[in-house]
Design a protein around this motif. Structure first.
Motif, PDB file in Angstrom:
ATOM      1  N   ARG A 305       0.831  -1.202   0.000  1.00 28.39           N
ATOM      2  CA  ARG A 305       0.000   0.000   0.000  1.00 28.39           C
ATOM      3  C   ARG A 305       0.873   1.263   0.000  1.00 28.39           C
ATOM      4  NH1 ARG A 305      -3.774   0.404   5.059  1.00 28.39           N
ATOM      5  NH2 ARG A 305      -1.718   0.478   6.038  1.00 28.39           N
ATOM      6  N   ALA A 306       1.934   1.241   0.778  1.00 27.95           N
ATOM      7  CA  ALA A 306       2.832   2.403   0.840  1.00 27.95           C
ATOM      8  C   ALA A 306       3.518   2.661  -0.508  1.00 27.95           C
ATOM      9  CB  ALA A 306       3.861   2.217   1.934  1.00 27.95           C
ATOM     10  N   THR A 307       3.836   1.586  -1.234  1.00 27.26           N
ATOM     11  CA  THR A 307       4.471   1.777  -2.544  1.00 27.26           C
ATOM     12  C   THR A 307       3.483   2.395  -3.532  1.00 27.26           C
ATOM     13  OG1 THR A 307       3.927  -0.435  -3.397  1.00 27.26           O
ATOM     14  CG2 THR A 307       5.996  -0.204  -2.179  1.00 27.26           C
ATOM     15  N   LEU A 308       2.212   2.051  -3.405  1.00 26.50           N
ATOM     16  CA  LEU A 308       1.192   2.681  -4.259  1.00 26.50           C
ATOM     17  C   LEU A 308       1.057   4.156  -3.924  1.00 26.50           C
ATOM     18  CD1 LEU A 308      -1.539  -0.111  -3.971  1.00 26.50           C
ATOM     19  CD2 LEU A 308      -0.197   0.402  -6.018  1.00 26.50           C
ATOM     20  N   TYR A 309       1.067   4.470  -2.651  1.00 25.06           N
ATOM     21  CA  TYR A 309       0.907   5.851  -2.223  1.00 25.06           C
ATOM     22  C   TYR A 309       2.144   6.685  -2.572  1.00 25.06           C
ATOM     23  CZ  TYR A 309      -3.218   4.354   0.390  1.00 25.06           C
ATOM     24  OH  TYR A 309      -4.455   3.866   0.732  1.00 25.06           O
ATOM     25  N   ALA A 310       3.294   6.030  -2.684  1.00 22.49           N
ATOM     26  CA  ALA A 310       4.507   6.746  -3.076  1.00 22.49           C
ATOM     27  C   ALA A 310       4.338   7.390  -4.433  1.00 22.49           C
ATOM     28  CB  ALA A 310       5.707   5.793  -3.067  1.00 22.49           C
ATOM     29  N   ASP A 311       3.664   6.723  -5.329  1.00 22.61           N
ATOM     30  CA  ASP A 311       3.405   7.309  -6.657  1.00 22.61           C
ATOM     31  C   ASP A 311       2.377   8.435  -6.561  1.00 22.61           C
ATOM     32  OD1 ASP A 311       5.155   5.664  -7.970  1.00 22.61           O
ATOM     33  OD2 ASP A 311       3.628   4.221  -8.600  1.00 22.61           O
ATOM     34  N   ALA A 312       1.521   8.409  -5.533  1.00 26.93           N
ATOM     35  CA  ALA A 312       0.462   9.404  -5.424  1.00 26.93           C
ATOM     36  C   ALA A 312       0.927  10.696  -4.753  1.00 26.93           C
ATOM     37  CB  ALA A 312      -0.719   8.814  -4.641  1.00 26.93           C
TER      38      ALA A 312
END
Length: 313
Positions: A305-312
């Motif tokens: 989840r954190a890796t997805l949010y890194a792009d956001a």
């Protein structure tokens, strides 16, 4: 956005009711009949203080609709069923529910919740009658939740982050606010509605709580309901993928508050790491590996989840 044409089904008790509390239940492709049955068992003890408004947010299941219509008409509590032909989304749907409700306080309750005791509605009605709080959260539990192995990762994560004791929630009242088992006084909701810019899954309740807690006191109490809707790792991962744009919207609106969130700090750190897509794929596979310990899989899913949010961000 053009409002969708809704089909309304009221039971006999709806017409003459003057409730203090409106229970608002949105659903999409779930079956709320068990929850409705359990709530209706309290009809005699709440003495007309509670009504229910149910929103089918575009399920488009004729058989389910017909069954719910029959159930609603047979219920002792005042009930209105709103059936939409297409999905409006979580934030818009909750706003629609609130506009239909007649109570001075609104109790948001997801369709996959189950009260943990037989005075659930009575306790909420008593709180409204005696204290009339601006915002109050009753708490989550896993008391009745399924124990299947395929849900163990979600169970582990929910026990850590959502099923928090009342005393601990009260120390950070704005942090532990979820739009299920959440009571909101009507004037509070009228001044701070859910942001319809949040689409898909995730964060619209947290962002709402950030705005509300600046102006109103948030009360926590021990009146829990079980979150029955545990997900598999695959389903949770898909929800996290949907939630990234919502997380970015929340960061944009409340940067000072979100900066203290572990999920935000992790995302900012991961953003600086080369080969982030490779790491994302690795932890995603590890989260789905049954042979690994549940705690390890839960950590990997949080990291995904954190890796997805890194792009956001």
């Amino acid at each position: 956005m053009t409002a969708l044409k809704a089909r309304l089904t009221d039971n006999a008790a709806w017409t003459t009711a003057s409730p203090a509390v409106s229970v608002l239940i949105p659903f999409l492709r779930d079956d709320p009949s068990d929850l409705l049955r359990l709530l209706d068992q309290e009809a005699a003890t709440v003495d007309g203080a509670v009504e229910i408004v149910v929103l089918d947010d575009g399920t488009a299941d004729a058989e389910l609709t017909a069954r719910l219509v029959r159930q609603v008409k047979a219920m002792a509590l005042p009930v209105r069923l709103i059936t939409l032909p297409a999905n409006e989304g979580r934030a818009i749907g909750r706003n629609r529910l609130a506009s239909t409700a007649r109570g001075g306080s609104l109790l948001f309750l997801d369709s996959d919740m189950r009260p943990d005791h037989s005075r659930f509605l009575a306790d909420w009605a008593k709180l409204v009658a005696t204290e009339d709080p601006a915002v109050a959260f009753g708490g989550f539990s896993l008391l009745q939740a399924p124990t299947d192995a395929r849900y163990q990762v979600h169970r582990s994560m929910a026990a850590r982050s959502e099923c928090v004791p009342c005393a601990e929630r009260a120390r950070q009242p704005e942090k532990y606010v979820y739009t299920s088992n959440l009571l909101v006084r009507r004037d509070v909701f009228d001044s701070e509605a859910f942001d319809p810019g949040f689409t898909g899954w995730g964060w619209e309740d947290v962002e709402w709580a950030m705005r509300v807690s600046r102006r109103f006191r948030v009360v926590h109490l021990d009146n829990p309901a079980t979150h029955m809707g545990l997900d598999t790792v695959e389903a949770l991962a898909r929800k996290y993928e949907q939630s990234a744009p919502n997380f970015a919207r929340m960061v944009e609106r409340h940067p000072g508050i979100v900066a203290a969130y572990p999920s935000y700090r992790a995302a900012k750190l991961l953003k600086t790491i080369p080969g982030l897509p490779l790491l994302r794929g690795l932890v995603r596979r590890m989260a789905g590996t049954d042979a690994l310990p549940v705690a390890t899989r839960a950590f990997c899913l949080r990291l995904y989840r954190a890796t997805l949010y890194a792009d956001a961000v």
